[in-house]
Design a protein around this motif. Structure first.
Motif, PDB file in Angstrom:
ATOM      1  N   LYS A  21       0.865  -1.177   0.000  1.00 25.53           N
ATOM      2  CA  LYS A  21       0.000   0.000   0.000  1.00 25.53           C
ATOM      3  C   LYS A  21       0.900   1.224   0.000  1.00 25.53           C
ATOM      4  O   LYS A  21       1.469   1.597   1.023  1.00 25.53           O
ATOM      5  N   GLU A  22       1.069   1.811  -1.167  1.00 23.18           N
ATOM      6  CA  GLU A  22       2.062   2.873  -1.338  1.00 23.18           C
ATOM      7  C   GLU A  22       1.792   4.082  -0.453  1.00 23.18           C
ATOM      8  O   GLU A  22       2.708   4.788  -0.059  1.00 23.18           O
ATOM      9  N   SER A  23       0.541   4.322  -0.116  1.00 17.87           N
ATOM     10  CA  SER A  23       0.210   5.493   0.706  1.00 17.87           C
ATOM     11  C   SER A  23       0.765   5.367   2.117  1.00 17.87           C
ATOM     12  O   SER A  23       0.839   6.361   2.845  1.00 17.87           O
ATOM     13  N   GLU A  24       1.168   4.147   2.524  1.00 19.34           N
ATOM     14  CA  GLU A  24       1.694   3.939   3.866  1.00 19.34           C
ATOM     15  C   GLU A  24       3.213   3.816   3.882  1.00 19.34           C
ATOM     16  O   GLU A  24       3.800   3.426   4.884  1.00 19.34           O
TER      17      GLU A  24
ATOM     18  N   TYR B  25       6.862   5.776   3.353  1.00 17.67           N
ATOM     19  CA  TYR B  25       7.417   7.122   3.416  1.00 17.67           C
ATOM     20  C   TYR B  25       8.937   7.087   3.194  1.00 17.67           C
ATOM     21  O   TYR B  25       9.630   6.177   3.657  1.00 17.67           O
ATOM     22  N   GLY B  26       9.409   8.081   2.458  1.00 16.15           N
ATOM     23  CA  GLY B  26      10.841   8.316   2.361  1.00 16.15           C
ATOM     24  C   GLY B  26      11.611   7.408   1.438  1.00 16.15           C
ATOM     25  O   GLY B  26      12.841   7.367   1.506  1.00 16.15           O
ATOM     26  N   ARG B  27      10.927   6.651   0.551  1.00 16.40           N
ATOM     27  CA  ARG B  27      11.641   5.737  -0.330  1.00 16.40           C
ATOM     28  C   ARG B  27      11.496   6.099  -1.804  1.00 16.40           C
ATOM     29  O   ARG B  27      11.828   5.293  -2.671  1.00 16.40           O
ATOM     30  N   ASP B  28      11.037   7.309  -2.074  1.00 14.39           N
ATOM     31  CA  ASP B  28      10.830   7.701  -3.472  1.00 14.39           C
ATOM     32  C   ASP B  28      12.146   7.725  -4.247  1.00 14.39           C
ATOM     33  O   ASP B  28      12.228   7.236  -5.383  1.00 14.39           O
ATOM     34  N   ASP B  29      13.177   8.308  -3.646  1.00 14.00           N
ATOM     35  CA  ASP B  29      14.465   8.400  -4.338  1.00 14.00           C
ATOM     36  C   ASP B  29      15.060   7.010  -4.572  1.00 14.00           C
ATOM     37  O   ASP B  29      15.592   6.724  -5.658  1.00 14.00           O
ATOM     38  N   ASP B  30      14.979   6.145  -3.564  1.00 20.65           N
ATOM     39  CA  ASP B  30      15.493   4.778  -3.726  1.00 20.65           C
ATOM     40  C   ASP B  30      14.743   4.061  -4.842  1.00 20.65           C
ATOM     41  O   ASP B  30      15.352   3.359  -5.668  1.00 20.65           O
ATOM     42  N   LYS B  31      13.434   4.253  -4.860  1.00 26.14           N
ATOM     43  CA  LYS B  31      12.627   3.603  -5.893  1.00 26.14           C
ATOM     44  C   LYS B  31      13.024   4.101  -7.278  1.00 26.14           C
ATOM     45  O   LYS B  31      13.204   3.299  -8.215  1.00 26.14           O
ATOM     46  N   ASP B  32      13.196   5.414  -7.425  1.00 30.15           N
ATOM     47  CA  ASP B  32      13.546   5.975  -8.732  1.00 30.15           C
ATOM     48  C   ASP B  32      14.880   5.433  -9.235  1.00 30.15           C
ATOM     49  O   ASP B  32      15.031   5.114 -10.426  1.00 30.15           O
ATOM     50  N   VAL B  33      15.859   5.326  -8.321  1.00 29.96           N
ATOM     51  CA  VAL B  33      17.171   4.809  -8.711  1.00 29.96           C
ATOM     52  C   VAL B  33      17.055   3.375  -9.202  1.00 29.96           C
ATOM     53  O   VAL B  33      17.587   3.011 -10.261  1.00 29.96           O
ATOM     54  N   LEU B  34      16.348   2.549  -8.459  1.00 25.37           N
ATOM     55  CA  LEU B  34      16.234   1.134  -8.822  1.00 25.37           C
ATOM     56  C   LEU B  34      15.431   0.937 -10.105  1.00 25.37           C
ATOM     57  O   LEU B  34      15.786   0.101 -10.941  1.00 25.37           O
ATOM     58  N   VAL B  35      14.352   1.695 -10.273  1.00 28.68           N
ATOM     59  CA  VAL B  35      13.563   1.580 -11.499  1.00 28.68           C
ATOM     60  C   VAL B  35      14.414   1.954 -12.706  1.00 28.68           C
ATOM     61  O   VAL B  35      14.396   1.286 -13.740  1.00 28.68           O
TER      62      VAL B  35
ATOM     63  N   LEU C 246      10.727  -1.707  -0.347  1.00 29.59           N
ATOM     64  CA  LEU C 246      11.289  -1.048  -1.530  1.00 29.59           C
ATOM     65  C   LEU C 246      11.150  -1.950  -2.754  1.00 29.59           C
ATOM     66  O   LEU C 246      10.787  -1.473  -3.848  1.00 29.59           O
ATOM     67  N   ALA C 247      11.421  -3.242  -2.586  1.00 31.84           N
ATOM     68  CA  ALA C 247      11.270  -4.167  -3.712  1.00 31.84           C
ATOM     69  C   ALA C 247       9.816  -4.213  -4.183  1.00 31.84           C
ATOM     70  O   ALA C 247       9.541  -4.291  -5.388  1.00 31.84           O
ATOM     71  N   GLN C 248       8.868  -4.147  -3.257  1.00 34.54           N
ATOM     72  CA  GLN C 248       7.447  -4.127  -3.620  1.00 34.54           C
ATOM     73  C   GLN C 248       7.093  -2.877  -4.424  1.00 34.54           C
ATOM     74  O   GLN C 248       6.353  -2.936  -5.408  1.00 34.54           O
ATOM     75  N   LEU C 249       7.626  -1.722  -3.998  1.00 31.91           N
ATOM     76  CA  LEU C 249       7.366  -0.480  -4.726  1.00 31.91           C
ATOM     77  C   LEU C 249       7.882  -0.569  -6.153  1.00 31.91           C
ATOM     78  O   LEU C 249       7.209  -0.143  -7.115  1.00 31.91           O
ATOM     79  N   VAL C 250       9.073  -1.112  -6.308  1.00 29.98           N
ATOM     80  CA  VAL C 250       9.664  -1.246  -7.645  1.00 29.98           C
ATOM     81  C   VAL C 250       8.862  -2.243  -8.469  1.00 29.98           C
ATOM     82  O   VAL C 250       8.551  -2.000  -9.647  1.00 29.98           O
ATOM     83  N   TYR C 251       8.513  -3.358  -7.881  1.00 29.44           N
ATOM     84  CA  TYR C 251       7.789  -4.424  -8.568  1.00 29.44           C
ATOM     85  C   TYR C 251       6.454  -3.925  -9.110  1.00 29.44           C
ATOM     86  O   TYR C 251       6.011  -4.328 -10.203  1.00 29.44           O
ATOM     87  N   ASN C 252       5.804  -3.040  -8.358  1.00 29.41           N
ATOM     88  CA  ASN C 252       4.469  -2.550  -8.737  1.00 29.41           C
ATOM     89  C   ASN C 252       4.501  -1.246  -9.508  1.00 29.41           C
ATOM     90  O   ASN C 252       3.435  -0.693  -9.812  1.00 29.41           O
ATOM     91  N   ASP C 253       5.680  -0.744  -9.815  1.00 37.85           N
ATOM     92  CA  ASP C 253       5.779   0.496 -10.579  1.00 37.85           C
ATOM     93  C   ASP C 253       5.187   0.293 -11.986  1.00 37.85           C
ATOM     94  O   ASP C 253       5.411  -0.742 -12.635  1.00 37.85           O
ATOM     95  N   GLU C 254       4.472   1.295 -12.444  1.00 38.38           N
ATOM     96  CA  GLU C 254       3.767   1.183 -13.734  1.00 38.38           C
ATOM     97  C   GLU C 254       4.730   0.987 -14.892  1.00 38.38           C
ATOM     98  O   GLU C 254       4.500   0.155 -15.783  1.00 38.38           O
ATOM     99  N   SER C 255       5.826   1.728 -14.903  1.00 39.13           N
ATOM    100  CA  SER C 255       6.782   1.615 -16.005  1.00 39.13           C
ATOM    101  C   SER C 255       7.467   0.255 -16.013  1.00 39.13           C
ATOM    102  O   SER C 255       7.791  -0.282 -17.079  1.00 39.13           O
ATOM    103  N   VAL C 256       7.661  -0.322 -14.835  1.00 41.93           N
ATOM    104  CA  VAL C 256       8.242  -1.668 -14.750  1.00 41.93           C
ATOM    105  C   VAL C 256       7.254  -2.689 -15.317  1.00 41.93           C
ATOM    106  O   VAL C 256       7.640  -3.606 -16.052  1.00 41.93           O
TER     107      VAL C 256
ATOM    108  N   SER D 215       6.129  11.032   9.947  1.00 37.10           N
ATOM    109  CA  SER D 215       4.946  10.816   9.111  1.00 37.10           C
ATOM    110  C   SER D 215       4.450   9.383   9.247  1.00 37.10           C
ATOM    111  O   SER D 215       3.239   9.126   9.361  1.00 37.10           O
ATOM    112  N   LEU D 216       5.372   8.442   9.232  1.00 40.25           N
ATOM    113  CA  LEU D 216       5.009   7.035   9.395  1.00 40.25           C
ATOM    114  C   LEU D 216       4.446   6.777  10.788  1.00 40.25           C
ATOM    115  O   LEU D 216       3.438   6.075  10.949  1.00 40.25           O
ATOM    116  N   PHE D 217       5.089   7.349  11.784  1.00 42.15           N
ATOM    117  CA  PHE D 217       4.688   7.146  13.181  1.00 42.15           C
ATOM    118  C   PHE D 217       3.266   7.648  13.434  1.00 42.15           C
ATOM    119  O   PHE D 217       2.427   6.923  13.978  1.00 42.15           O
TER     120      PHE D 217
END
Length: 992
Positions: free
Chosen positions: A169-172, A174-184, A217-227, A346-348
Motif C-alpha cells: 500500500k504505497e500510501s503507507e 514514506y521516504g523511499r521515493d528516491d530509492d525507488k527511482d534509482v532502482l527503477v 522497496l522491492a514491492q514499490l519497484v515491482y508494482n511500478d507502472e513503467s516496470v 509521518s510514518l509514526f
C-alpha cells in the motif's frame, strides 16, 4: 558469550591432562577422573547451547538456567587460567632473560624448589576442579527438564520468517521515493551495469539490516507502472532460510501459471527444465526476496535455467548479507539507508494517531522524541507507534520515552525477532563478538583494531588455527558482521578499502544489549548498581565523575572480565584495582592518572591494558609480571622509559606507543611476538638493532631520528634492523627532528648513503618522509612496487623535485614545505628512458608508436603541492614531447597551495590530464595577478574578485556563475589542448 568460554575451558582441561601425562605425575588421587567427567559434561552441554540461547527469549526458566551455566563457565575459565599462569610464572623463574631471546618452556629440567611449587599448585587446582565438577553436575541434570535439541535449529513458533508478497500500500510508505527511482532506472536501463556481458542474466541487490524496509522497496519497484510495461513476466518469490531450490522453482512456476503442472514434480532437474521453457524468449523480472544462503552451488542451477530469457531480463534480490549479493553476481548493490526524522514522524503518526487525530497536538512533542529513538529504522518506528496507539495519557507516552528500548516487551515480541534472524545466521563462534559490542555506549565510534584486541583478550578468537594470525581471524569476524549490516557509518583508510572505525545503529545496539542480557552494563551513575543482577555482570563500562565517593557495587563482585572507563576519581583507583582480580580487559584511557600502583601485578588474568592519554611519567616494574598481557597501550602519555624487565611479557603482541618519547631497555628485543610496535625513537641509548627479530610487525612503523644522534656511528645498527624483512608493514614513516638545520646531522651525501643502508619495509603502501637531511631520495624508494601514497615534507636541501613519475602504483602524492625548490622539470616526471631525453629520442627518428610511449604517474589520482614559497616555474612539455610521453592519465584532483611565486600552470602537462575533475588554487598571488591583471578581464569581474580578495574570504566558482568568464579564460589553454578534460566542476580559490 558462553560458547566461546566453554570452548576455551575444554581446551584448557585437555592441557591439564596432557601436562599430567607428560610428567607422569597425578594431580591428586581421583582428579584425572574429575577432569574427564568435567570435560565430557561440558562437551555435551555445548551441543545444546544453540537451542538454549534461542529459547531464552521466550522461556524465563531457560534464561535462568543459562545464566547459571554462564557463571560457572566463567569460574572454570578463571581457575584454569590461574593454573596456567602460575605454571608459566614458575617456569619463567628458571630463565635468564638477558641471555635468552625467548623462554623455551620445558617440563623436564626443573629445580626441586620448582617441583614443590608445582605440587602445591596441583593440590590447589585439584580441589577447585572437584568443586566445579560438583556444581556442574547439578546444572547438567537440570538441562534434561528442558528437552533441549542438539545442534542448530530455528524455533518455528518464535523465529519463523514472515512470508512476503508483492502487495504493498504505497500510501503507507514514506521516504523511499528516491530509492525507488534509482532502482527503477537501473532495471529499465538496457545498457549492462558494471561491464557485465549482455547475454548474462543481470542481478541487482538491495542490501540492509533487518527492519530497514528492503522488502517494501522491492514491492514499490515491482508494482511500478513503467516496470509493468517493460517486463512481459513478473515473478515474486519469498526465499527465506533455508534456500530450498525445489520450493523456489515451484514458486516461480506457480507465478507463471504452471502451479498445477508442477505440483507433482519433485526433481529439481525437471522443474528447472520447465522454468527454462516457460521464460524462453520472454523478458522477465524475478524478485527473490529475503535471500540468506551464501552457497553458490544452490544458486547456480537456478541462474543457469534463467539464461534463456530475453536480453534485458532482471533478477532483483533483497538480502541482509552483502556476501550473498556478491555471491549471486550482483552488478549493482543498493545499500538501503535510514529514513529521515521527517519521514519517520509521518510514518509514526499515521499509525499512532489512527482514529484519534485530536490527540496529535497534545502528544506531538513526546512523540517526536520517541521517533528519534528509532534512528531512521522503519520497523522500529512502526513497532513503537503500534504500542502507543493504545496508550492515551502523557504519562504512558513519557514512560515509553524514558525506557530503554531493549527492556520493552513489545521490542522483544515484534522488533527483535527480525534482528534475531540475522543473529542466528551468524556462525555461533562469532556471536560473542557481536554481543560484546553492547559494552560501548550508543553512537560510540568503535575503532576496529581496538575492538579486535578486546575480542582477543576475552578469548573469542582463541579458536584460530595454529598457523593463523589471531588478529586476521578477528578481522574476518568483523568483516563478516559488517557485511551482515550489523555495523554502519564506516570510516575507511586512505584508499577507501579497510574499515578503520564504525558505529552501531541504536536499535542494533539495543538488540546486542538484549542478547548480552545482564553480562554487559554501561553505568553513568550508581543508581541500581546494588541489585542482585550485579553478580552476573562481566563487562562493565563506567562513565564516572568527580562526585563519586565509592566504586560501584558491580566492581566489588570479583566477577568482572572487562572494565572500561575514560575517567576514574583518583581517590578510588587503588580500591578499584583490588576488586578486579579476574579482569581481562582494563581500559583507563584519559583517566587523569599520574601513577600506577605496584599491585597492578595482582591482575594475573589481564590481557589488554590501555593507559593512553594519561599524565603518567613511568610504569612500575610490576607491570612486567602481567605475563598474559597481549596489548599494552601507553600512547600519548608522558612515560619516558619502558620498564627494564619488559622482556618478561612474552605474550605481548601489541605495544602501542604513539606520541611517546621513550627510552627502550635492552630486553625489548626479546618481544618477538610483537605485531604492533608503531614508533621507534632513534636517540642516544636506543639501538635500532633491537628491531632485528620483529619480523611479525604489522600495520605502521615510525622511525624518528633525534637531533642528539651521531648517524654515522649508527650504520651497523641500521643494518642490523633489517627493515627489508618487515614484509607485513604497510605504512612507514621516517622522520628527522632537526628541520631548521638539516646539515646538523653531517654531510648530506654521507647521510644519503646511510639512509640507503637503513632501507624500508618492502611492501609499504604508504610512505611519509619528513625533513630528510639529504639532496636526493633514498635508492630503495624505486623498489617499493606496492607504494600507493607518498608524502615528502620539509625538504630543506632540495632545489628541485625528485623523479617520481615512474612509480607504477602511486595514487596520491603530496609535496610539502620545500622552501628552496624553484621549479618542476622533466626530471620530476621521470621522462628519461635508457639515458636519453625526449629531444634525443625524437631527433633520432625513433618511432613514437603507442608501444613506445612512456607514461608518467600512470595511476596518480591526487597531487598536492603545498608551502613551496620559491616555486615559480613548472616546466611544460614541447609539442614533440607529447608524442613520446603521456602524463597524469588518471589525475582527478590537483591542489596548488601557498605557492606565492607560481605564475602559471603548464598547459600541455595538464592538457594530458584528461581525467582532471578538481583544481584547487589557494594563496598563489602571483598566479592570481597574472590571470587577473594581464588578461584584461571585465570591470564587473574585477570589482567582484578584488572585493573577495580584500576580505580574505573563500569562494567556489562554477562555470555558471557570474564570473564564468574568468573560469573560461583560466581554462582555455587546458580545454583547447584537451577537449575531453572533465575540469568543469569549478576552481576553488582562497584569496588572501
Amino acid at each position: 558469550m558462553a560458547e566461546a568460554v566453554v570452548s576455551l575451558v575444554v581446551e584448557r582441561l585437555a592441557s591439564v591432562i596432557e601436562e599430567q601425562i607428560r610428567e607422569e605425575i597425578n594431580l591428586v588421587v581421583g582428579v584425572k577422573k574429575e577432569v574427564k567427567s568435567l570435560t565430557k559434561k561440558l562437551k555435551m552441554i555445548r551441543t545444546i547451547l544453540e537451542d538454549a540461547e534461542k529459547r531464552k527469549m521466550k522461556e524465563i526458566d531457560v534464561q535462568g538456567w543459562l545464566e547459571e551455566f554462564h557463571g560457572l563457565s566463567y569460574d572454570m575459565d578463571d581457575v584454569l587460567d590461574e593454573w596456567n599462569t602460575a605454571l608459566l610464572k614458575a617456569e619463567l623463574e628458571q630463565v635468564d632473560h638477558s641471555s635468552v631471546s625467548r623462554p623455551k618452556l620445558s617440563f623436564s629440567s626443573i629445580s626441586s624448589c620448582f617441583c614443590l611449587k608445582k605440587v602445591s599448585l596441583r593440590r590447589d587446582i585439584a580441589l577447585k576442579i572437584k568443586d566445579l565438577n560438583t556444581r556442574l553436575e547439578v546444572i547438567y541434570k537440570e538441562k534434561d527438564q528442558f528437552k533441549f535439541v542438539e545442534g542448530e535449529r530455528i524455533d518455528s513458533n518464535v523465529f519463523k520468517p514472515i512470508k512476503t508478497t508483492s502487495v504493498v500500500k504505497e500510501s503507507e510508505v514514506y521516504g523511499r521515493d528516491d530509492d525507488k527511482d534509482v532502482l527503477v532506472t537501473k532495471l529499465l536501463d538496457e545498457v549492462s551495469i558494471d561491464s557485465q556481458e549482455q547475454d548474462e542474466i543481470l542481478v541487482m541487490s538491495i542490501v540492509g539490516t533487518g527492519g530497514l524496509g528492503k522488502t517494501t522497496l522491492a514491492q514499490l519497484v515491482y508494482n511500478d507502472e513503467s516496470v509493468g510495461k517493460e517486463f512481459e513476466l513478473k515473478i515474486w518469490v519469498c526465499v527465506s532460510d533455508p534456500f530450498d531450490e525445489i520450493r523456489v522453482a515451484k514458486a516461480i512456476l506457480e507465478c507463471l501459471g504452471k502451479g498445477k503442472e508442477s505440483r507433482d514434480l519433485n526433481e529439481l532437474e525437471t522443474l528447472l527444465e520447465v522454468v527454462k521453457v516457460e521464460i524462453s524468449g520472454k523478458k522477465f523480472l524475478l524478485v527473490l526476496d529475503d535471500v540468506w544462503n551464501e552457497d553458490e552451488r544452490l544458486w547456480e542451477p537456478l541462474r543457469n535455467s534463467l539464461e534463456n530469457g530475453e536480453c534485458g531480463s532482471r533478477v532483483l534480490v533483497t538480502t541482509r548479507n552483502e556476501k550473498v549479493a556478491i555471491m549471486m553476481g550482483s552488478a549493482y548493490l543498493h545499500r538501503l539507508g535510514l529514513l529521515s526524522d521527517v519521514d519517520c514522524w509521518s510514518l509514526f503518526k499515521k499509525i499512532a494517531f489512527v482514529g484519534r487525530k485530536k490527540d496529535e497536538g497534545r502528544l506531538e512533542g513526546i512523540g517526536k522524541e520517541i521517533v528519534k529513538k528509532c534512528h531512521g529504522m522503519p520497523l522500529a518506528t512502526k513497532t513503537l507507534a503500534g504500542l502507543l496507539r493504545f496508550k492515551n495519557t502523557t504519562e504512558e507516552w513519557q514512560n515509553v520515552l524514558d525506557s530503554e528500548l531493549w527492556k520493552l516487551e513489545v521490542a522483544a515480541i515484534k522488533l527483535f525477532p527480525h534482528l534475531y534472524l540475522s543473529f542466528c545466521d551468524v556462525p555461533s563462534i562469532m556471536r560473542p563478538c557481536f554481543t560484546y559490542c553492547a559494552i560501548f555506549p550508543k553512537d560510540t565510534k568503535i575503532v576496529v583494531a581496538d575492538l579486535i584486541k578486546l575480542w582477543m583478550a576475552q578469548g573469542y578468537l582463541a579458536t584460530a588455527r595454529s598457523d593463523e594470525e589471531v588478529e586476521l581471524r578477528g578481522q574476518e569476524y568483523f568483516n563478516d558482521l559488517a557485511m551482515r549490516s550489523l555495523f554502519q557509518d564506516f570510516e575507511r583508510d586512505e584508499f577507501g578499502e579497510e574499515v578503520i572505525s564504525c558505529k552501531m545503529h541504536d536499535i542494533v545496539h539495543d538488540f546486542a544489549q538484549y542478547m548480552a542480557g545482564k553480562e554487559c552494563l554501561i553505568m553513568q551513575n550508581d543508581s541500581g548498581s546494588n541489585s542482585s543482577d550485579s553478580v552476573q555482570v562481566r563487562h562493565f563500562n563506567w562513565i564516572a565523575s568527580e562526585e563519586f565517593t565509592c566504586i560501584p557495587s558491580v566492581c566489588t563482585t570479583g566477577k568482572l572480565r572487562s572494565f572500561l572507563a575514560d575517567s576514574v576519581p583518583e581517590n578510588l583507583f587503588q580500591d578499584l584495582l583490588s576488586n578486579l582480580k579476574h579482569v581481562r580487559s582494563l581500559r583507563l584511557k584519559n583517566a587523569d592518572l599520574y601513577e600506577i600502583p605496584k599491585d597492578i601485578s595482582t591482575l594475573i588474568h589481564l590481557r589488554y591494558l590501555n593507559l593512553s592519554d594519561n599524565p603518567l611519567e613511568e610504569l612500575p616494574e610490576e607491570v612486567c609480571d602481567l605475563i598474559n598481557l597481549e596489548t599494552l597501550d601507553i600512547s600519548e602519555s608522558g612515560i619516558y622509559a619502558l620498564p627494564l624487565a619488559i622482556g618478561k611479557l612474552i605474550n605481548l603482541r601489541h605495544l602501542v606507543i604513539t606520541e611517546c618519547y621513550l627510552q627502550f631497555p635492552q630486553s625489548l628485543e626479546t618481544l618477538t611476538s610483537l605485531r604492533t610496535f608503531d614508533k621507534f625513537i632513534l636517540k642516544r641509548g636506543n639501538k635500532l638493532g633491537c628491531l632485528k627479530n620483529f619480523n611479525n610487525l604489522r600495520g605502521s612503523l615510525e622511525i624518528t631520528v633525534d637531533d642528539d644522534v651521531d648517524l654515522v656511528s649508527e650504520k651497523i645498527e641500521m643494518e642490523k634492523a633489517e627493515l627489508k624483512c618487515k614484509k607485513h608493514i604497510k605504512k612507514f614513516q621516517l622522520m628527522f627532528y632537526d628541520q631548521v638545520y638539516p646539515d646538523h646531522f653531517g654531510d648530506p651525501s654521507v647521510l644519503t648513503e646511510l639512509i640507503d643502508v637503513l632501507g624500508s619495509p618492502p611492501n609499504v603502501e604508504v610512505l611519509y618522509l619528513y625533513a630528510l637531511p639529504t639532496t636526493r631520495l633514498p635508492t630503495w624508494i624505486t623498489s617499493l612496487y606496492s607504494l600507493r601514497d607518498l608524502t615528502l615534507e620539509s625538504g630543506e636541501l632540495w632545489s628541485s623535485l625528485p623523479p617520481l613519475g615512474r612509480l607504477p602504483h602511486l595514487e596520491s602524492l603530496q609535496i610539502c614545505n620545500f622552501p628552496s625548490c624553484r621549479h618542476i622539470g622533466h626530471n620530476f616526471l621521470g621522462v628519461e628512458v635508457e639515458g636519453r631525453d625526449t629531444t634525443d629520442a625524437t631527433s633520432s627518428g625513433e618511432s613514437s608508436s603507442a608501444s613506445s610511449v612512456v607514461v608518467a604517474f600512470p595511476k596518480l589520482e591526487k597531487l598536492v603541492i603545498r608551502d613551496c614559497e620559491e616555486f615559480e616555474e613548472w616546466e611544460d612539455l614541447t609539442d614533440k614531447d607529447e608524442k613520446r610521453f603521456a602524463v597524469f592519465p588518471r589525475l582527478q584532483n590537483l591542489e596548488i597551495l601557498f605557492c606565492r611565486r607560481l605564475k602559471t600552470l603548464p598547459p600541455r602537462l595538464l592538457g594530458m590530464a584528461t581525467s582532471l575533475e578538481s583544481l584547487q588554487i589557494k594563496n598563489c598571488h602571483t598566479f592570481l595577478d597574472h590571470h587577473v591583471k594581464e588578461r584584461g578581464l571585465s570591470s564587473h569581474f574585477k570589482e567582484h574578485f578584488m572585493g573577495e580578495r580584500r576580505v580574505a574570504s573563500s569562494a567556489y566558482f562554477d562555470s555558471n556563475d557570474a564570473i564564468g568568464e574568468f573560469l573560461k579564460r583560466l581554462r582555455c589553454e587546458l580545454v583547447t589542448v584537451a577537449p575531453s578534460s572533465n575540469i568543469t566542476k569549478g576552481i576553488h580559490l582562497l584569496l588572501m
